[in-house]
Design an enzyme around this catalytic site. Structure first.
Site, PDB file in Angstrom:
ATOM      1  CE  LYS A   1       8.050  48.369   4.119  1.00 42.43           C
ATOM      2  NZ  LYS A   1       9.493  48.682   4.196  1.00 42.43           N
TER       3      LYS A   1
ATOM      4  NE  ARG B   1       3.875  41.798   7.302  1.00 46.18           N
ATOM      5  CZ  ARG B   1       4.288  43.050   7.496  1.00 46.18           C
ATOM      6  NH1 ARG B   1       5.560  43.368   7.356  1.00 46.18           N
ATOM      7  NH2 ARG B   1       3.438  43.994   7.834  1.00 46.18           N
TER       8      ARG B   1
ATOM      9  CG  ASP C   1      14.638  48.934  -1.201  1.00 43.58           C
ATOM     10  OD1 ASP C   1      13.405  48.831  -1.370  1.00 43.58           O
ATOM     11  OD2 ASP C   1      15.222  48.517  -0.178  1.00 43.58           O
TER      12      ASP C   1
ATOM     13  CB  THR D   1       7.855  45.730   0.692  1.00 46.53           C
ATOM     14  OG1 THR D   1       7.330  47.058   0.636  1.00 46.53           O
ATOM     15  CG2 THR D   1       9.185  45.736   1.433  1.00 46.53           C
TER      16      THR D   1
ATOM     17  CE1 TYR E   1       8.906  23.548  -0.667  1.00 41.99           C
ATOM     18  CE2 TYR E   1       7.821  22.095   0.894  1.00 41.99           C
ATOM     19  CZ  TYR E   1       8.832  23.000   0.598  1.00 41.99           C
ATOM     20  OH  TYR E   1       9.728  23.356   1.556  1.00 41.99           O
TER      21      TYR E   1
HETATM   22  C1  PLP Z   1      10.593  47.903   4.520  1.00 47.35           C
HETATM   23  C2  PLP Z   1      11.825  48.009   3.706  1.00 47.35           C
HETATM   24  C3  PLP Z   1      12.583  46.871   3.373  1.00 47.35           C
HETATM   25  C4  PLP Z   1      12.390  45.523   4.009  1.00 47.35           C
HETATM   26  O1  PLP Z   1      11.217  44.911   3.866  1.00 47.35           O
HETATM   27  P1  PLP Z   1      10.848  43.637   4.792  1.00 47.35           P
HETATM   28  O2  PLP Z   1       9.689  43.056   4.075  1.00 47.35           O
HETATM   29  O3  PLP Z   1      10.553  44.168   6.147  1.00 47.35           O
HETATM   30  O4  PLP Z   1      12.024  42.721   4.795  1.00 47.35           O
HETATM   31  C5  PLP Z   1      13.636  47.020   2.490  1.00 47.35           C
HETATM   32  N1  PLP Z   1      13.946  48.222   1.989  1.00 47.35           N
HETATM   33  C6  PLP Z   1      13.281  49.335   2.315  1.00 47.35           C
HETATM   34  C7  PLP Z   1      13.680  50.653   1.718  1.00 47.35           C
HETATM   35  C8  PLP Z   1      12.206  49.283   3.208  1.00 47.35           C
HETATM   36  O5  PLP Z   1      11.572  50.395   3.564  1.00 47.35           O
END
Ligand code: PLP
Length: 406
Positions: free
Chosen positions: A219, A225, A190, A216, A44
Site C-alpha cells: 500500500k 503484494r 495493523d 502489508t 522452495y
Molecule cells: C489491506 C489490509 C489488510 C489485508 O491485506 P491483504 O494483503 O489484502 O490480505 C489487513 N489489514 C488492513 C488494515 C488492511 O488495510
C-alpha cells in the site's frame, strides 16, 4: 482466443489510462517488478535463513536476511518476519502466535474503518476468535479513546487490535497501550495502510507501544503484494516465527521477499520521504477542495493518505452508483461503508479516495484538484453521458505528468 500475455498487455494499458484513487493501491518500481518476476519463484525454502528444510538455499538465505535487515532498519524494530503472503495471513499468524481459538479479540468495526481481519464474522478471524468491536464516535467520526477503554474494561479481550483501512485521522498508539495495559491484553497494531507514512516519520510509530505490528507491503509502502510482522519482544518473536511457518504457511515466496527487500531499501531514501509528504499534501488539497464545495467528508478532513466522502448526504447517491459513474470518467474510487452506514456493504453511502498511487505517477496538488473538480461535476450531474464526456480531460491530466518511480 486471447493469450494471457495479451491480457497482461491490456492490463498494463488500463493502468496507464485510469486515475487510480483506490487508497490501498500503488505502482511499484521496475526493480521491484523485476524481482517479483524473477526465477526465485522456482525455489522452495521452507524454514528461515540458516535453518531450511531443503538444500540450495544459501542465496535465498542472503536475500531473506537482507529483507529482514532492511525492514528492521526502516521501522526501527528488533525483529521482522517477511514471509507472510499477505496482510490477512500476517494477521492470522500474529493472532495465533499469542492466542488460542476461542480467545477474545477487540478490533475496530468494519463500518468504522477497520478491516475484515479485525474479527468480522465473515473472516476466519471472526470464526476462530470471539470478536468484539469498538466504533468511531457518532458525532466526530473519530476514535474516542475513553469509549474504547470502557468497552475494553467490559469485554476483557486477550488482544486489542488497532489500525484501519478507511480512517483518515492519526491513530494514537500510546493511548491504545494505556488501555491494553489497564485490561491486561496484548496490543497489535495493523499498519497496512499507513506503513509508508510511518517509515517517513509522518505518523507516530506503533513499535514502542504495541506488542506486535502487522502490515502489508504493497500500500503506501509501495512494495510487492505481501505481508510482514514486526515486534520488539524477543519471546513473542519466537512465537511469531513458529506461527508463520509451519503454523500458517508452507514455503515462502522468495521472489516476493526479494522484491520486499528492494522496496524497503527504496523506502529508506530521501525521495521516499518526499513522496510520503506529497501523498498527505495531495490528500489535504483534494479534501479541502471538496469541503469548499460543501461536500461531506467523514470526520471533516484528513491527516493521512485518504478520506471518505458521504456521497448520499452530498449528492443523494449511493456509493456503488457514485463509483460506477466515476469509472465512466476513467476515475477509479471504491464504494465504502461510512460510520453507522444504513446501506448494505455492496451498496454503501460513501466512496473512499486515496492519493498514494497517483502521487507515485507524479500528480501534485494541481492535478489532484483538477481531478477533484471533475469528480464533483460528475457526481453533481449524475448522468453517464456527462461522465463519459470527462474522459478526455482525465486522460489529458494523466499524460501531463511523469511517473517519479521508474
Ligand atoms: C489491506 C489490509 C489488510 C489485508 O491485506 P491483504 O494483503 O489484502 O490480505 C489487513 N489489514 C488492513 C488494515 C488492511 O488495510
Amino acid at each position: 482466443m486471447k493469450t494471457i500475455e495479451e491480457m497482461i498487455m491490456e492490463e498494463n494499458k488500463r493502468q496507464d489510462d485510469y486515475v487510480e484513487l483506490i487508497a490501498s493501491e500503488n505502482f511499484v518500481s521496475q526493480r521491484v517488478l523485476n524481482a517479483a518476476g524473477s526465477k526465485l519463484t522456482n525455489k522452495y525454502a521452507e524454514g528461515y535463513p540458516g535453518k531450511r528444510y531443503y538444500n540450495g538455499c544459501d542465496i535465498v538465505d542472503q536475500i531473506e536476511q537482507r529483507a529482514i535487515d532492511n525492514a528492521k532498519k526502516i521501522f526501527k524494530a528488533n525483529y521482522a518476519n517477511v514471509q507472510p503472503h499477505s496482510g490477512s495471513q500476517a494477521n492470522m499468524a500474529a493472532y495465533l502466535s499469542v492466542l488460542k481459538p476461542g480467545d477474545k479479540i477487540l478490533g475496530m468495526s468494519l463500518s468504522s474503518g477497520g478491516h475484515l481481519t479485525h474479527g468480522h464474522i465473515v473472516s476466519s478471524t471472526g470464526i476462530i476468535f470471539e470478536a468484539t468491536h469498538y466504533y468511531v464516535d457518532e458525532k466526530t467520526n473519530e476514535l474516542d479513546y475513553e469509549a474504547i477503554e470502557a468497552i475494553a474494561i467490559k469485554e476483557k479481550p486477550q488482544l486489542i487490535v488497532c489500525g484501519a483501512s478507511a480512517y483518515s485521522r492519526m491513530i494514537d498508539f500510546e493511548k491504545f497501550q494505556k488501555i491494553a495495559k489497564k485490561v491486561g491484553s496484548y496490543l497489535l497494531a495493523d499498519i497496512a495502510h499507513i506503513a509508508g507514512l510511518i517509515v517517513a516519520g509522518l505518523h507516530q510509530s506503533p513499535l514502542e507501544y504495541c506488542d506486535i505490528v502487522t502490515t502489508t507491503t504493497h500500500k503506501t509502502l509501495r512494495g510487492p503484494r505481501g505481508g510482514m510482522i514486526l515486534t520488539n519482544d524477543e519471546e513473542i518473536a519466537k512465537k511469531i516465527d513458529k506461527s508463520v511457518f509451519p503454523g500458517n504457511q508452507g514455503g515462502p515466496l522468495v521472489h516476493i521477499i526479494a522484491a520486499k527487500a528492494i522496496a524497503f531499501e527504496e523506502a529508506s531514501t530521501i525521495s521516499f520521504s518526499k513522496y510520503q509528504k506529497q501523498i498527505i499534501k495531495n490528500a489535504k488539497a483534494m479534501s479541502e477542495y471538496f469541503l469548499e464545495k460543501n461536500v461531506s467528508i467523514i470526520s471533516g478532513g484528513t491527516d493521512n493518505h485518504l478520506f471518505l466522502i458521504d456521497v448520499k448526504k452530498s449528492f443523494g447517491l449511493t456509493g456503488n452508483i457514485a463509483d460506477a459513474l466515476l469509472f465512466k470518467a476513467n476515475i477509479i474510487t471504491n464504494k465504502n461503508s461510512i460510520p453507522f452506514d444504513t446501506e448494505r456493504p455492496m451498496v454503501t453511502s460513501g466512496i473512499r479516495i486515496g492519493t498514494p498511487a497517483m502521487t507515485t505517477k507524479g500528480f501534485k496538488e494541481k492535478e489532484f484538484i483538477e481531478i477533484a473538480k471533475i469528480i464533483f461535476d460528475v457526481l453533481t450531474d449524475k448522468t453517464e453521458e456527462f461522465a463519459i464526456s470527462q474522459q478526455t480531460k482525465v486522460i489529458k491530466i494523466l499524460r501531463g505528468v511523469n511517473n517519479d518511480n521508474q
